[in-house]
Structures are given as C-alpha cells and as structure tokens.
Design a protein around this motif. Structure first.
Motif, PDB file in Angstrom:
ATOM      1  N   ARG A   8      93.049-154.265 -64.570  1.00 18.21           N
ATOM      2  CA  ARG A   8      94.075-153.088 -64.399  1.00 18.21           C
ATOM      3  C   ARG A   8      94.008-151.997 -65.553  1.00 18.21           C
ATOM      4  N   ALA A   9      93.219-151.902 -66.206  1.00 16.78           N
ATOM      5  CA  ALA A   9      93.101-151.035 -67.277  1.00 16.78           C
ATOM      6  C   ALA A   9      92.496-149.568 -66.695  1.00 16.78           C
ATOM      7  N   PHE A  10      93.055-148.802 -66.502  1.00 19.66           N
ATOM      8  CA  PHE A  10      92.784-147.640 -65.609  1.00 19.66           C
ATOM      9  C   PHE A  10      92.594-146.239 -66.771  1.00 19.66           C
ATOM     10  N   ASN A  11      92.784-146.449 -67.894  1.00 19.46           N
ATOM     11  CA  ASN A  11      92.987-145.319 -68.918  1.00 19.46           C
ATOM     12  C   ASN A  11      91.616-144.988 -69.431  1.00 19.46           C
TER      13      ASN A  11
ATOM     14  N   MET B 296      88.112-146.946 -72.400  1.00 17.23           N
ATOM     15  CA  MET B 296      86.813-147.087 -72.532  1.00 17.23           C
ATOM     16  C   MET B 296      86.003-146.235 -73.316  1.00 17.23           C
ATOM     17  N   THR B 297      86.656-145.269 -73.926  1.00 14.36           N
ATOM     18  CA  THR B 297      86.038-144.232 -74.907  1.00 14.36           C
ATOM     19  C   THR B 297      86.197-145.030 -76.264  1.00 14.36           C
ATOM     20  N   TRP B 298      87.283-145.763 -76.695  1.00 14.57           N
ATOM     21  CA  TRP B 298      87.720-146.270 -77.833  1.00 14.57           C
ATOM     22  C   TRP B 298      86.604-147.614 -77.868  1.00 14.57           C
ATOM     23  N   ALA B 299      86.499-148.134 -76.632  1.00 17.86           N
ATOM     24  CA  ALA B 299      85.610-149.221 -76.487  1.00 17.86           C
ATOM     25  C   ALA B 299      84.229-149.170 -76.712  1.00 17.86           C
ATOM     26  N   ALA B 300      83.672-147.932 -76.330  1.00 17.60           N
ATOM     27  CA  ALA B 300      82.391-147.498 -76.687  1.00 17.60           C
ATOM     28  C   ALA B 300      82.159-146.988 -78.020  1.00 17.60           C
TER      29      ALA B 300
END
Length: 224
Positions: free
Chosen positions: A103-106, A110-114
């Motif tokens: 439920r992580a929609f922000n 994804m940007t920080w994960a990349a």
C-alpha cells in the motif's frame, strides 16, 4: 551431491565494492531486429501496469501525468541503459503486486528506491548475498506477486462492469491467462515471445479480430 540449501560462498567470493561492466554503444542491425518485436510486448504491458497501479491507488495516471509521458520515460530509461551496456528497462507487473501488498503509493518512494538501487549496485557483497537466496523462496515470491497482479487485473475488469461471461470477453481473458500463466512460447524466428508479453499481444490481436456485436447489449449470460 551437495544438498546445502543456503551457501554463503557467493558472499565470500564477491568484492566489497564492484563497478558494473559499462560499455560504449555500437550499432548492430541484428540487435535492432531482435529488440523491435520484443518492444511491442513491454509497451502493452506498460499500459496495463499503469492502469493497475491507478486501480490500486485510486488515481488516473493515464491522464495525470499521462500515459504518453510515462511511456516516454520508460523509453528514455531503456535507451540510456542500453547505451551503457545495461539491460532494457520496463514497468514490471511484479511491482504492481508489491504496491498492492505494501500500500505504498507515494511516487517519491519509487524515486528513492531507484537511487538506492543504483548505489547498491556498486556493493559486490550485496549481490553475492542476494545470490544466496534459495530458489524455492524466490519462486514463492514470484507466485505471490504474479498472483497479485492477476487479481488486480480481474478486479479492474469487474469494477469497469465488463461482463466476463460474454463469449468474446471470455475467450480473450481465457487466452491471455493461459498464455501468461501456462508457459506458452511462440517462436518468431529471431526470438521467442512468451509469458506476459505473449499474453498481452494475443489479447490485443483477439480484441481487434473477434466480432463485438453483443458487447454493449444487456443480455442474460444464460441466453448467450
């Protein structure tokens, strides 16, 4: 026969810091002819993944930021990766399943994960540690994530009030699911189409070819 389920040898043998194998781009018609047919499947998958993420989060990403912008970003990322000798990039259905579970929609996540993934790519010990994960564990994760995206797709069809019992719709959905989950492989000469990509292409072709005379009729499924 070695029956060790988990071996730490890959961690011991890996370097602490390692630089990925970068290479300068070279022109090859063989590579172009190989990639172009394959690019059709990720393009279709991209559209489906954006719809699935929108269904999960309750936002219409097809309009904002726009499917044309998300697909452009996908293409630019793939072009840059291939120019540096890396693999092509695409939206992965597994990520849709992971978003549905966490439920992580922000989008910032994804940007920080990349960015984190890029930095961790230089840590050789981490790559070695990931190689120690047993195949049954990875198989279980893949079953869960692919199962989740299948449920998300069916839920999207149900919420759109699409009658899955209409013969045309039943045929299209059935073929897509059997091709995608059943390991169907189609050899087109220069490469093989299989999995989600083959299912997506088959769905598009069937949607164009099969007659749609009863798509908008309120018929009783028992009478079809």
């Amino acid at each position: 026969m070695d029956k060790t389920l988990i071996s730490l040898a890959p961690v011991q043998n890996a370097k602490l810091f390692a630089i990925p194998n970068f290479s300068m781009p070279t022109w090859s018609w063989e590579a172009v002819l190989y990639v172009v047919p394959i690019a059709i499947a990720p393009a279709i998958e991209h559209f489906g993944d954006v719809l699935a993420i929108g269904s999960i989060s309750g936002k219409d990403y097809v309009k904002d930021p726009g499917i044309q912008n998300t697909m452009l970003g996908d293409g630019l990322a793939t072009s840059l990766a291939c120019m540096l000798g890396g693999p092509p990039n695409t939206t992965y259905s597994e990520v849709s399943g992971a978003v549905a579970l966490t439920r992580a929609f922000n989008p910032a996540i994804m940007t920080w994960a990349a960015i984190t993934a890029i930095l961790l790519a230089f840590v050789g010990k981490l790559g070695g540690f990931l190689n120690t994960i047993p195949m049954p564990v990875m198989g279980g994760i893949m079953l869960l994530l692919f199962g989740a995206i299948t449920v998300i797709g069916l839920n999207t069809l149900v919420r759109a009030q699409l009658d899955l019992l209409l013969p045309r719709n039943m045929i299209i959905v059935a073929i897509i699911m059997v091709f995608g989950l059943g390991g169907m492989v189609l050899n087109i000469g220069i490469t093989d189409l299989k999995g989600i990509g083959l299912g997506a292409i088959a769905g598009v072709v069937l949607n164009l070819l099969l007659p749609c005379k009863d798509c908008n009729e309120e018929n009783d499924p028992a009478e079809l």
